[in-house]
Motif scaffolding. Structure first.
Motif, PDB file in Angstrom:
ATOM      1  N   UNK A  21       3.896  -6.478  -2.123  1.00  0.00           N
ATOM      2  CA  UNK A  21       3.477  -7.867  -2.043  1.00  0.00           C
ATOM      3  C   UNK A  21       4.727  -8.722  -2.216  1.00  0.00           C
ATOM      4  N   UNK A  22       4.547 -10.014  -2.269  1.00  0.00           N
ATOM      5  CA  UNK A  22       5.690 -10.910  -2.429  1.00  0.00           C
ATOM      6  C   UNK A  22       6.455 -10.628  -3.719  1.00  0.00           C
ATOM      7  N   UNK A  23       5.737 -10.308  -4.797  1.00  0.00           N
ATOM      8  CA  UNK A  23       6.374 -10.166  -6.107  1.00  0.00           C
ATOM      9  C   UNK A  23       6.332  -8.768  -6.713  1.00  0.00           C
ATOM     10  N   UNK A  24       5.628  -7.815  -6.062  1.00  0.00           N
ATOM     11  CA  UNK A  24       5.453  -6.491  -6.672  1.00  0.00           C
ATOM     12  C   UNK A  24       5.582  -5.370  -5.650  1.00  0.00           C
ATOM     13  N   UNK A  25       6.014  -4.228  -6.153  1.00  0.00           N
ATOM     14  CA  UNK A  25       5.964  -2.973  -5.407  1.00  0.00           C
ATOM     15  C   UNK A  25       5.074  -2.035  -6.206  1.00  0.00           C
ATOM     16  N   UNK A  26       4.047  -1.525  -5.569  1.00  0.00           N
ATOM     17  CA  UNK A  26       3.099  -0.638  -6.238  1.00  0.00           C
ATOM     18  C   UNK A  26       3.098   0.701  -5.520  1.00  0.00           C
ATOM     19  N   UNK A  27       3.269   1.768  -6.284  1.00  0.00           N
ATOM     20  CA  UNK A  27       3.189   3.120  -5.730  1.00  0.00           C
ATOM     21  C   UNK A  27       1.930   3.775  -6.278  1.00  0.00           C
ATOM     22  N   UNK A  28       1.090   4.242  -5.365  1.00  0.00           N
ATOM     23  CA  UNK A  28      -0.150   4.923  -5.709  1.00  0.00           C
ATOM     24  C   UNK A  28       0.030   6.399  -5.373  1.00  0.00           C
ATOM     25  N   UNK A  29      -0.231   7.270  -6.356  1.00  0.00           N
ATOM     26  CA  UNK A  29      -0.114   8.708  -6.135  1.00  0.00           C
ATOM     27  C   UNK A  29      -1.425   9.380  -6.527  1.00  0.00           C
ATOM     28  N   UNK A  30      -1.991  10.132  -5.582  1.00  0.00           N
ATOM     29  CA  UNK A  30      -3.249  10.844  -5.832  1.00  0.00           C
ATOM     30  C   UNK A  30      -2.934  12.236  -6.366  1.00  0.00           C
ATOM     31  N   UNK A  31      -3.677  12.638  -7.386  1.00  0.00           N
ATOM     32  CA  UNK A  31      -3.506  13.959  -7.995  1.00  0.00           C
ATOM     33  C   UNK A  31      -4.768  14.804  -7.806  1.00  0.00           C
ATOM     34  N   UNK A  32      -5.405  14.665  -6.656  1.00  0.00           N
ATOM     35  CA  UNK A  32      -6.610  15.422  -6.337  1.00  0.00           C
ATOM     36  C   UNK A  32      -6.358  16.262  -5.103  1.00  0.00           C
ATOM     37  N   UNK A  33      -7.231  17.244  -4.886  1.00  0.00           N
ATOM     38  CA  UNK A  33      -7.101  18.118  -3.728  1.00  0.00           C
ATOM     39  C   UNK A  33      -7.333  17.344  -2.440  1.00  0.00           C
ATOM     40  N   UNK A  34      -6.633  17.751  -1.402  1.00  0.00           N
ATOM     41  CA  UNK A  34      -6.791  17.186  -0.066  1.00  0.00           C
ATOM     42  C   UNK A  34      -8.254  17.277   0.346  1.00  0.00           C
ATOM     43  N   UNK A  35      -8.784  16.193   0.895  1.00  0.00           N
ATOM     44  CA  UNK A  35     -10.151  16.195   1.389  1.00  0.00           C
ATOM     45  C   UNK A  35     -11.195  15.719   0.398  1.00  0.00           C
ATOM     46  N   UNK A  36     -10.836  15.547  -0.879  1.00  0.00           N
ATOM     47  CA  UNK A  36     -11.805  15.027  -1.848  1.00  0.00           C
ATOM     48  C   UNK A  36     -12.115  13.582  -1.498  1.00  0.00           C
ATOM     49  N   UNK A  37     -13.391  13.245  -1.448  1.00  0.00           N
ATOM     50  CA  UNK A  37     -13.791  11.894  -1.076  1.00  0.00           C
ATOM     51  C   UNK A  37     -13.418  10.894  -2.159  1.00  0.00           C
ATOM     52  N   UNK A  38     -13.759  11.189  -3.386  1.00  0.00           N
ATOM     53  CA  UNK A  38     -13.372  10.291  -4.471  1.00  0.00           C
ATOM     54  C   UNK A  38     -12.456  11.047  -5.421  1.00  0.00           C
ATOM     55  N   UNK A  39     -11.551  10.302  -6.043  1.00  0.00           N
ATOM     56  CA  UNK A  39     -10.551  10.926  -6.904  1.00  0.00           C
ATOM     57  C   UNK A  39     -10.504  10.181  -8.237  1.00  0.00           C
ATOM     58  N   UNK A  40     -10.596  10.915  -9.320  1.00  0.00           N
ATOM     59  CA  UNK A  40     -10.567  10.345 -10.665  1.00  0.00           C
ATOM     60  C   UNK A  40      -9.175  10.429 -11.291  1.00  0.00           C
ATOM     61  N   UNK A  41      -8.206  10.973 -10.567  1.00  0.00           N
ATOM     62  CA  UNK A  41      -6.856  11.168 -11.097  1.00  0.00           C
ATOM     63  C   UNK A  41      -5.821  10.552 -10.155  1.00  0.00           C
ATOM     64  N   UNK A  42      -5.613   9.252 -10.326  1.00  0.00           N
ATOM     65  CA  UNK A  42      -4.667   8.525  -9.483  1.00  0.00           C
ATOM     66  C   UNK A  42      -3.692   7.782 -10.396  1.00  0.00           C
ATOM     67  N   UNK A  43      -2.427   7.811 -10.027  1.00  0.00           N
ATOM     68  CA  UNK A  43      -1.384   7.108 -10.791  1.00  0.00           C
ATOM     69  C   UNK A  43      -0.988   5.826 -10.079  1.00  0.00           C
ATOM     70  N   UNK A  44      -0.689   4.815 -10.876  1.00  0.00           N
ATOM     71  CA  UNK A  44      -0.233   3.509 -10.399  1.00  0.00           C
ATOM     72  C   UNK A  44       1.087   3.220 -11.076  1.00  0.00           C
ATOM     73  N   UNK A  45       2.097   2.918 -10.292  1.00  0.00           N
ATOM     74  CA  UNK A  45       3.351   2.422 -10.851  1.00  0.00           C
ATOM     75  C   UNK A  45       3.616   1.094 -10.167  1.00  0.00           C
TER      76      UNK A  45
END
Length: 115
Positions: free
Chosen positions: A22-46
């Protein structure tokens, strides 16, 4: 061997993550779930401020609209991360929204994704 380790680190930190800028932020989203899972409860935000360089690291989950049965996740909406009474939402549309409960909008910026 050292070059392989550096390359592996680079691949795991960028190739499998998504970045929203965005104008003021860089956000990195990393998923820690298996490929193909529809919903994921283990996601990291930096999230990193472009102004100060300060970062925050959070754990969260994916957001979905439910199907007609009210239970099954259907349409992907984005991600949600909680930090005390502050909710960080990152939407598929590229919207970053940070809200302090009950309804005080702290940040609302549109950005673009890179994968």
């Amino acid at each position: 061997m050292r070059i392989v380790a550096i390359a592996l680190f680079f691949l795991t930190s960028t190739a499998f993550g998504e970045m929203l800028e965005t104008e003021n932020y860089k956000i990195v989203i990393t998923k820690h779930c298996d490929e193909g899972e529809v919903s994921c409860e283990e996601i990291s935000y930096t999230g990193t401020s472009k102004r100060s360089g300060n970062s925050i690291h959070l754990k969260g989950k994916s957001l979905h609209q439910t199907c007609a049965d009210g239970i099954t996740p259907c349409r992907f909406l984005g991600y949600r991360f909680q930090n005390g009474n502050i909710t960080y939402s990152v939407y598929e549309s590229g919207l970053l929204q940070v809200i302090r409960e009950p309804e005080e909008i702290l940040i609302e910026e549109q950005g673009s994704w890179s994968y």
